[in-house]
Design an enzyme around this catalytic site. Structure first.
Site, PDB file in Angstrom:
ATOM      1  N   HIS A   1       0.842  -1.315  -0.172  1.00 29.57           N
ATOM      2  CA  HIS A   1      -0.016  -0.010  -0.035  1.00 29.57           C
ATOM      3  C   HIS A   1       0.843   1.343   0.116  1.00 29.57           C
ATOM      4  O   HIS A   1       0.500   2.386   0.712  1.00 29.57           O
ATOM      5  CB  HIS A   1      -0.870  -0.107   1.350  1.00 29.57           C
ATOM      6  CG  HIS A   1      -1.736  -1.119   1.177  1.00 29.57           C
ATOM      7  ND1 HIS A   1      -2.723  -1.542   2.493  1.00 29.57           N
ATOM      8  CD2 HIS A   1      -2.231  -1.747   0.245  1.00 29.57           C
ATOM      9  CE1 HIS A   1      -3.369  -2.420   1.884  1.00 29.57           C
ATOM     10  NE2 HIS A   1      -3.392  -2.820   0.586  1.00 29.57           N
ATOM     11  N   GLN A   2       2.017   1.226  -0.584  1.00 27.96           N
ATOM     12  CA  GLN A   2       2.735   2.370  -0.728  1.00 27.96           C
ATOM     13  C   GLN A   2       1.910   3.639  -1.329  1.00 27.96           C
ATOM     14  O   GLN A   2       1.205   3.487  -2.358  1.00 27.96           O
ATOM     15  CB  GLN A   2       4.026   2.450  -1.610  1.00 27.96           C
ATOM     16  CG  GLN A   2       5.031   1.342  -1.286  1.00 27.96           C
ATOM     17  CD  GLN A   2       4.718  -0.295  -1.413  1.00 27.96           C
ATOM     18  OE1 GLN A   2       4.099  -0.509  -2.411  1.00 27.96           O
ATOM     19  NE2 GLN A   2       4.962  -1.210  -0.714  1.00 27.96           N
TER      20      GLN A   2
END
Length: 548
Positions: free
Chosen positions: A479-480
């Site tokens: 989930h960067q």
């Protein structure tokens, strides 16, 4: 579409056909009034492993569909270099992700609204409804006529997943039949972006139908190397395709949709970023903007592995006959384990007293692959023993990393420094999460089907031991985000509330990089919402006098 200068001209040039880029291209081209070019470095992404939901285990390391990045060794996780898969091809990461659809908590967008007008929950909630074609129980909060099918698979859960949901309720957490409706917290079953048993990516839902329009052109294998400027205004891009360099002009705007890693990389390659860093790389500074690549956020998760007294999906998917049965069931009816995501159950719960917002996301999978060789994710070849995985990730980590240039070569990957577990709060949450997972595992409904905790095991008990295990065994939840964050102040952000890059005309960023703070859950739904909002503001600006 060629201009008088011999260059190709389009109204809008979109860099990246991922979760946001696919949405923007479709919306901008709907009226037929605007010419749109999409440049995607990857391919068409039509492989069967992309279309079959559980096939994402096969694409996890496949560089045909995946940038397969590796972050720098990180002291917070015992100097491990974390593997970061990112989608490469039409649909971007929505073509290789686990398909879980989570809008996020209303409080997430209250945070966004504090720094960017128009991004509070009342502003974005109707946009989520616009996206959705929800197949579950009708609710006024859910969209039913949008392009993207979101499927309720609660009726197809494995018995162990049902035991998990019951155990979580016994541990004190309320059952929530629809976390994307009026209530976010609680435990339940994850909703996934599939349609008739097949993956529903942003490309499939938005881009491919739009590609029939004469005013939309999509080029694959087109790796953008630089944004072009004239007099402080973005006027086009250069890109390489089939070994040849090309230029294209944007009459209105260039929109970067490369994601949290590639959008800041392209900005820096184009001379927008921290001036000292750009000079170090030998890049002329077009506009100094110190926050490009800063504010990198990610969810960090960990699983506890339990051996079971009853068969798990391991017993269905490991034997040859089981694989054949699952394949036949999927081929005939588009149902069964091949039509599902890896995580069946989960939820959003609060472990620390606060404002009432959940601070921990839970995951349950009736499948394990603890013996998988390094560099593989064999979802169809799980452990030989019955087992399940019960995991978590803190919703709002406070550690922040950096994306920068490793070299000035646009074909080299960027440098990624996550700085995981670099704050006391994040370390405390990892310990609290492990203790909560154990509390659920000890509830009667799961205890009745459990042999033992195999990993980390009963010998791992003290806070120090649990934190040490977390540092050794945790992994990214992919989930960067946040590396071109929205905000009012150019000293603390990269784009404004209308996604315009501060101090530069004709250039916007629209993808997960613009998140001011990380959402509480999975990031694909918020990224697609950003795409819808970006299209709205682009069309509004075109209607009222042109580009920024």
């Amino acid at each position: 579409m060629f201009g008088a200068n011999g260059l190709q001209d389009f109204d809008y040039v979109i860099v990246g056909a991922g979760s946001a880029g696919s949405v923007i291209a479709a919306r901008l081209s709907e009226s037929g009034q605007h010419s749109v070019l999409v440049l995607e470095a990857g391919g068409a992404a039509r492989h069967p492993w992309i279309r079959i939901p559980i096939g994402y285990g096969k694409t996890f390391y496949d560089t045909r569909f995946n940038w397969a990045y590796t972050a720098d060794p990180d002291p917070g996780i015992m100097d491990r270099a974390m593997y970061w898969p990112r989608g490469k091809g039409l649909g971007g990461s929505s073509a290789i992700n686990a398909m879980v659809w989570v809008r996020g908590a209303p409080s997430d967008y209250a945070e966004w609204g504090q720094v960017a007008l128009g991004w509070d929950w009342p502003d974005v909630e109707p946009v989520f409804r616009r996206i959705e074609r929800w197949t579950g129980a009708a609710h006024p909060a859910r969209g039913v006529s949008g392009p993207l099918t979101v499927t309720d698979v609660s009726e197809h859960m494995h018995p162990l997943s049902r035991a998990y949901v019951q155990a979580a309720q016994e541990a004190g957490f309320a059952f929530n039949p629809d976390y994307n409706a009026e209530r976010f917290d609680g435990v339940g079953y994850y909703q996934i972006t599939t349609r008739n048993g097949m993956r529903a990516s942003a490309a499939g839902a938005y881009l491919r139908p739009a590609m029939r329009r004469g005013n939309l052109r999509v080029e694959t294998g087109a790796h953008v190397t630089r944004v072009l400027f004239e007099g402080g205004r973005a006027t086009g891009v250069t890109y390489r395709q089939n070994g040849q360099m090309h230029q294209v002009r944007a009459r209105s705007e260039v929109v970067l949709c490369g994601g949290a890693l590639n959008s800041p990389q392209l900005l820096m390659l184009s001379g927008i970023g921290d001036g000292a860093h750009l000079q170090e790389m030998g890049i002329d500074v077009v506009h100094p903007l110190a926050q490009v690549g800063r504010n990198l956020s990610d969810h960090l998760g960990i699983d506890h592995l339990y051996t079971a007294t009853r068969p798990s999906l391991n017993q269905e998917l490991r034997p040859v006959w089981g694989k054949l049965k699952a394949a036949l069931r999927y081929g005939l009816f588009r149902t069964g384990p091949l039509s599902m995501s890896l995580n069946h159950g989960g939820g959003f719960v609060q472990v620390h007293e606060g404002d009432g917002a959940p601070d921990l996301q839970l995951y349950f999978s009736p499948l394990s692959y603890s013996k998988a060789p390094s560099g593989t994710r064999p979802l169809m070849s799980p452990d030989p023993f019955p087992a399940f995985r019960l995991g978590f990730s803190p919703c709002k980590p406070t550690s922040r990393g950096v994306v920068s240039l490793r070299t000035p070569d646009p074909f080299d990957p960027p440098r990624m420094q996550p700085n995981y577990l670099s704050t006391e709060d994040d370390c405390a949450m990892m310990v609290a999460g492990s203790r909560l997972v154990r509390r659920i595992a000890e509830a009667p409904s799961l205890r009745a089907v459990t042999v033992a905790e195999k990993e980390p095991g009963s010998a791992c008990e003290s806070d120090a031991q649990l934190l040490d295990h977390a540092r050794r065994a945790c992994g990214t939840v992919f989930h960067q985000c946040g590396t071109c964050a929205m905000g009012r102040d150019p000293a603390r952000s990269v784009v404004d509330a209308r996604l315009r890059v501060h101090g530069v005309a004709g250039l916007r960023v629209a993808d997960a990089s613009v998140f001011p703070t990380i959402p509480s859950g999975n990031t694909n739904a918020p990224a697609m919402m950003v795409g819808e909002k970006a299209a709205d503001v682009l069309l509004e600006d075109a209607k009222h006098g042109g580009a920024s």
